[in-house]
Design a protein around this motif. Structure first.
Motif, PDB file in Angstrom:
ATOM      1  N   GLY A 107       0.840  -1.188   0.000  1.00  0.00           N
ATOM      2  CA  GLY A 107       0.000   0.000   0.000  1.00  0.00           C
ATOM      3  C   GLY A 107       0.872   1.234   0.000  1.00  0.00           C
ATOM      4  O   GLY A 107       1.847   1.307   0.750  1.00  0.00           O
ATOM      5  N   VAL A 108       0.545   2.193  -0.845  1.00  0.00           N
ATOM      6  CA  VAL A 108       1.359   3.401  -0.996  1.00  0.00           C
ATOM      7  C   VAL A 108       0.467   4.625  -0.818  1.00  0.00           C
ATOM      8  O   VAL A 108      -0.643   4.669  -1.346  1.00  0.00           O
ATOM      9  CB  VAL A 108       2.029   3.454  -2.387  1.00  0.00           C
ATOM     10  CG1 VAL A 108       2.863   4.706  -2.547  1.00  0.00           C
ATOM     11  CG2 VAL A 108       2.872   2.220  -2.616  1.00  0.00           C
ATOM     12  N   ILE A 109       0.988   5.605  -0.078  1.00  0.00           N
ATOM     13  CA  ILE A 109       0.316   6.891   0.058  1.00  0.00           C
ATOM     14  C   ILE A 109       1.301   7.978  -0.344  1.00  0.00           C
ATOM     15  O   ILE A 109       2.449   7.975   0.108  1.00  0.00           O
ATOM     16  CB  ILE A 109      -0.163   7.145   1.505  1.00  0.00           C
ATOM     17  CG1 ILE A 109      -1.258   6.158   1.879  1.00  0.00           C
ATOM     18  CG2 ILE A 109      -0.661   8.573   1.662  1.00  0.00           C
ATOM     19  CD1 ILE A 109      -1.776   6.313   3.296  1.00  0.00           C
TER      20      ILE A 109
ATOM     21  N   VAL B 192       8.117  -0.241   4.441  1.00  0.00           N
ATOM     22  CA  VAL B 192       9.245  -0.730   3.650  1.00  0.00           C
ATOM     23  C   VAL B 192       9.989   0.369   2.909  1.00  0.00           C
ATOM     24  O   VAL B 192      11.163   0.194   2.578  1.00  0.00           O
ATOM     25  CB  VAL B 192       8.831  -1.840   2.648  1.00  0.00           C
ATOM     26  CG1 VAL B 192       8.427  -3.090   3.387  1.00  0.00           C
ATOM     27  CG2 VAL B 192       7.733  -1.384   1.723  1.00  0.00           C
ATOM     28  N   VAL B 193       9.336   1.485   2.624  1.00  0.00           N
ATOM     29  CA  VAL B 193      10.043   2.549   1.916  1.00  0.00           C
ATOM     30  C   VAL B 193       9.382   3.890   2.192  1.00  0.00           C
ATOM     31  O   VAL B 193       8.169   3.988   2.344  1.00  0.00           O
ATOM     32  CB  VAL B 193      10.112   2.287   0.386  1.00  0.00           C
ATOM     33  CG1 VAL B 193       8.760   2.347  -0.263  1.00  0.00           C
ATOM     34  CG2 VAL B 193      11.059   3.252  -0.300  1.00  0.00           C
TER      35      VAL B 193
ATOM     36  N   PHE C 232       6.325  10.035  -0.375  1.00  0.00           N
ATOM     37  CA  PHE C 232       5.491   8.836  -0.380  1.00  0.00           C
ATOM     38  C   PHE C 232       6.031   7.818   0.610  1.00  0.00           C
ATOM     39  O   PHE C 232       7.198   7.817   0.951  1.00  0.00           O
ATOM     40  CB  PHE C 232       5.355   8.231  -1.790  1.00  0.00           C
ATOM     41  CG  PHE C 232       6.594   7.582  -2.314  1.00  0.00           C
ATOM     42  CD1 PHE C 232       6.839   6.241  -2.098  1.00  0.00           C
ATOM     43  CD2 PHE C 232       7.518   8.316  -3.048  1.00  0.00           C
ATOM     44  CE1 PHE C 232       7.988   5.638  -2.593  1.00  0.00           C
ATOM     45  CE2 PHE C 232       8.658   7.727  -3.547  1.00  0.00           C
ATOM     46  CZ  PHE C 232       8.894   6.377  -3.324  1.00  0.00           C
ATOM     47  N   VAL C 233       5.114   6.986   1.077  1.00  0.00           N
ATOM     48  CA  VAL C 233       5.446   5.944   2.026  1.00  0.00           C
ATOM     49  C   VAL C 233       4.724   4.674   1.582  1.00  0.00           C
ATOM     50  O   VAL C 233       3.605   4.735   1.081  1.00  0.00           O
ATOM     51  CB  VAL C 233       5.057   6.349   3.469  1.00  0.00           C
ATOM     52  CG1 VAL C 233       3.577   6.569   3.606  1.00  0.00           C
ATOM     53  CG2 VAL C 233       5.578   5.361   4.476  1.00  0.00           C
ATOM     54  N   ALA C 234       5.400   3.528   1.728  1.00  0.00           N
ATOM     55  CA  ALA C 234       4.808   2.251   1.334  1.00  0.00           C
ATOM     56  C   ALA C 234       4.909   1.265   2.488  1.00  0.00           C
ATOM     57  O   ALA C 234       5.908   1.236   3.207  1.00  0.00           O
ATOM     58  CB  ALA C 234       5.515   1.682   0.100  1.00  0.00           C
ATOM     59  N   VAL C 235       3.858   0.468   2.631  1.00  0.00           N
ATOM     60  CA  VAL C 235       3.834  -0.580   3.646  1.00  0.00           C
ATOM     61  C   VAL C 235       3.520  -1.905   2.983  1.00  0.00           C
ATOM     62  O   VAL C 235       2.928  -1.953   1.907  1.00  0.00           O
ATOM     63  CB  VAL C 235       2.792  -0.291   4.759  1.00  0.00           C
ATOM     64  CG1 VAL C 235       3.167   0.933   5.549  1.00  0.00           C
ATOM     65  CG2 VAL C 235       1.392  -0.167   4.198  1.00  0.00           C
TER      66      VAL C 235
ATOM     67  N   ILE D  46      -2.321  13.181  -1.482  1.00  0.00           N
ATOM     68  CA  ILE D  46      -2.549  13.426  -2.910  1.00  0.00           C
ATOM     69  C   ILE D  46      -3.175  12.202  -3.571  1.00  0.00           C
ATOM     70  O   ILE D  46      -4.158  12.320  -4.300  1.00  0.00           O
ATOM     71  CB  ILE D  46      -1.233  13.807  -3.607  1.00  0.00           C
ATOM     72  CG1 ILE D  46      -0.728  15.119  -3.018  1.00  0.00           C
ATOM     73  CG2 ILE D  46      -1.413  13.911  -5.107  1.00  0.00           C
ATOM     74  CD1 ILE D  46       0.667  15.467  -3.420  1.00  0.00           C
ATOM     75  N   THR D  47      -2.591  11.045  -3.327  1.00  0.00           N
ATOM     76  CA  THR D  47      -3.115   9.824  -3.934  1.00  0.00           C
ATOM     77  C   THR D  47      -2.682   8.626  -3.103  1.00  0.00           C
ATOM     78  O   THR D  47      -1.812   8.736  -2.236  1.00  0.00           O
ATOM     79  CB  THR D  47      -2.647   9.686  -5.399  1.00  0.00           C
ATOM     80  OG1 THR D  47      -3.345   8.611  -6.022  1.00  0.00           O
ATOM     81  CG2 THR D  47      -1.161   9.465  -5.492  1.00  0.00           C
ATOM     82  N   HIS D  48      -3.290   7.502  -3.390  1.00  0.00           N
ATOM     83  CA  HIS D  48      -2.929   6.254  -2.714  1.00  0.00           C
ATOM     84  C   HIS D  48      -3.255   5.092  -3.642  1.00  0.00           C
ATOM     85  O   HIS D  48      -4.035   5.244  -4.592  1.00  0.00           O
ATOM     86  CB  HIS D  48      -3.689   6.109  -1.399  1.00  0.00           C
ATOM     87  CG  HIS D  48      -5.159   5.913  -1.597  1.00  0.00           C
ATOM     88  ND1 HIS D  48      -6.016   6.952  -1.879  1.00  0.00           N
ATOM     89  CD2 HIS D  48      -5.931   4.801  -1.584  1.00  0.00           C
ATOM     90  CE1 HIS D  48      -7.236   6.489  -2.018  1.00  0.00           C
ATOM     91  NE2 HIS D  48      -7.214   5.188  -1.853  1.00  0.00           N
ATOM     92  N   TYR D  49      -2.651   3.945  -3.347  1.00  0.00           N
ATOM     93  CA  TYR D  49      -2.913   2.766  -4.163  1.00  0.00           C
ATOM     94  C   TYR D  49      -2.549   1.523  -3.375  1.00  0.00           C
ATOM     95  O   TYR D  49      -1.575   1.524  -2.615  1.00  0.00           O
ATOM     96  CB  TYR D  49      -2.115   2.814  -5.467  1.00  0.00           C
ATOM     97  CG  TYR D  49      -2.564   1.793  -6.469  1.00  0.00           C
ATOM     98  CD1 TYR D  49      -3.800   1.894  -7.085  1.00  0.00           C
ATOM     99  CD2 TYR D  49      -1.772   0.700  -6.790  1.00  0.00           C
ATOM    100  CE1 TYR D  49      -4.229   0.953  -8.001  1.00  0.00           C
ATOM    101  CE2 TYR D  49      -2.194  -0.250  -7.705  1.00  0.00           C
ATOM    102  CZ  TYR D  49      -3.428  -0.117  -8.305  1.00  0.00           C
ATOM    103  OH  TYR D  49      -3.866  -1.054  -9.202  1.00  0.00           O
ATOM    104  N   ILE D  50      -3.306   0.459  -3.580  1.00  0.00           N
ATOM    105  CA  ILE D  50      -3.028  -0.831  -2.952  1.00  0.00           C
ATOM    106  C   ILE D  50      -2.904  -1.877  -4.051  1.00  0.00           C
ATOM    107  O   ILE D  50      -3.772  -1.966  -4.924  1.00  0.00           O
ATOM    108  CB  ILE D  50      -4.147  -1.230  -1.975  1.00  0.00           C
ATOM    109  CG1 ILE D  50      -4.235  -0.228  -0.831  1.00  0.00           C
ATOM    110  CG2 ILE D  50      -3.906  -2.643  -1.441  1.00  0.00           C
ATOM    111  CD1 ILE D  50      -5.424  -0.423   0.078  1.00  0.00           C
ATOM    112  N   VAL D  51      -1.830  -2.658  -4.005  1.00  0.00           N
ATOM    113  CA  VAL D  51      -1.648  -3.784  -4.917  1.00  0.00           C
ATOM    114  C   VAL D  51      -1.772  -5.047  -4.066  1.00  0.00           C
ATOM    115  O   VAL D  51      -0.905  -5.306  -3.225  1.00  0.00           O
ATOM    116  CB  VAL D  51      -0.284  -3.748  -5.634  1.00  0.00           C
ATOM    117  CG1 VAL D  51      -0.146  -4.916  -6.585  1.00  0.00           C
ATOM    118  CG2 VAL D  51      -0.088  -2.438  -6.363  1.00  0.00           C
ATOM    119  N   PRO D  52      -2.837  -5.828  -4.237  1.00  0.00           N
ATOM    120  CA  PRO D  52      -3.082  -6.970  -3.363  1.00  0.00           C
ATOM    121  C   PRO D  52      -1.992  -8.046  -3.388  1.00  0.00           C
ATOM    122  O   PRO D  52      -1.672  -8.606  -2.367  1.00  0.00           O
ATOM    123  CB  PRO D  52      -4.401  -7.543  -3.863  1.00  0.00           C
ATOM    124  CG  PRO D  52      -5.056  -6.435  -4.581  1.00  0.00           C
ATOM    125  CD  PRO D  52      -3.953  -5.604  -5.148  1.00  0.00           C
TER     126      PRO D  52
END
Length: 103
Positions: A6-8, A32-33, A43-46, A74-80
């Motif tokens: 998941g990224v925000i 993770v980043v 941006f931050v990713a988990v 601003i935006t977000h996205y989840i890659v299952p």
């Protein structure tokens, strides 16, 4: 069990900090980043189980948007379940720094 990402992306550092804090507290996820994009964007990713990442991203969006001032999500996205080639190319894999905190 699929491990989602998941990224925000936010405008401003306080917003990404609030989002990251809320994300790791709301779900069983590992940060993770974190990185800077352009024009003050961050941006931050988990990573974690799909349902936990969904819960964490929702909490991060809410926390980021509640901050006073100019910062915002601003935006977000989840890659299952990202394929192996995406994990190899993009900076979403667990690193040596994040491995001790992997859930």
């Amino acid at each position: 069990m699929p491990i989602a990402v998941g990224v925000i992306e936010t405008q401003g550092f306080p917003t990404v900090l609030a989002a990251a804090d809320a994300m790791v507290k709301a779900g069983r996820v590992t940060l993770v980043v974190y990185d800077r994009a352009e024009s003050g964007r961050q941006f931050v990713a988990v990573r974690g189980p799909v349902s936990e990442v969904q819960r964490a991203v929702a909490a991060g969006i809410e926390a980021g948007n509640q901050l006073p001032g100019e910062g915002k999500v601003i935006t977000h996205y989840i890659v299952p379940n990202p394929p192996e080639n995406i994990e190899t190319v993009l900076p979403i894999n667990f690193t040596e720094a994040s491995l001790p905190f992997q859930v």
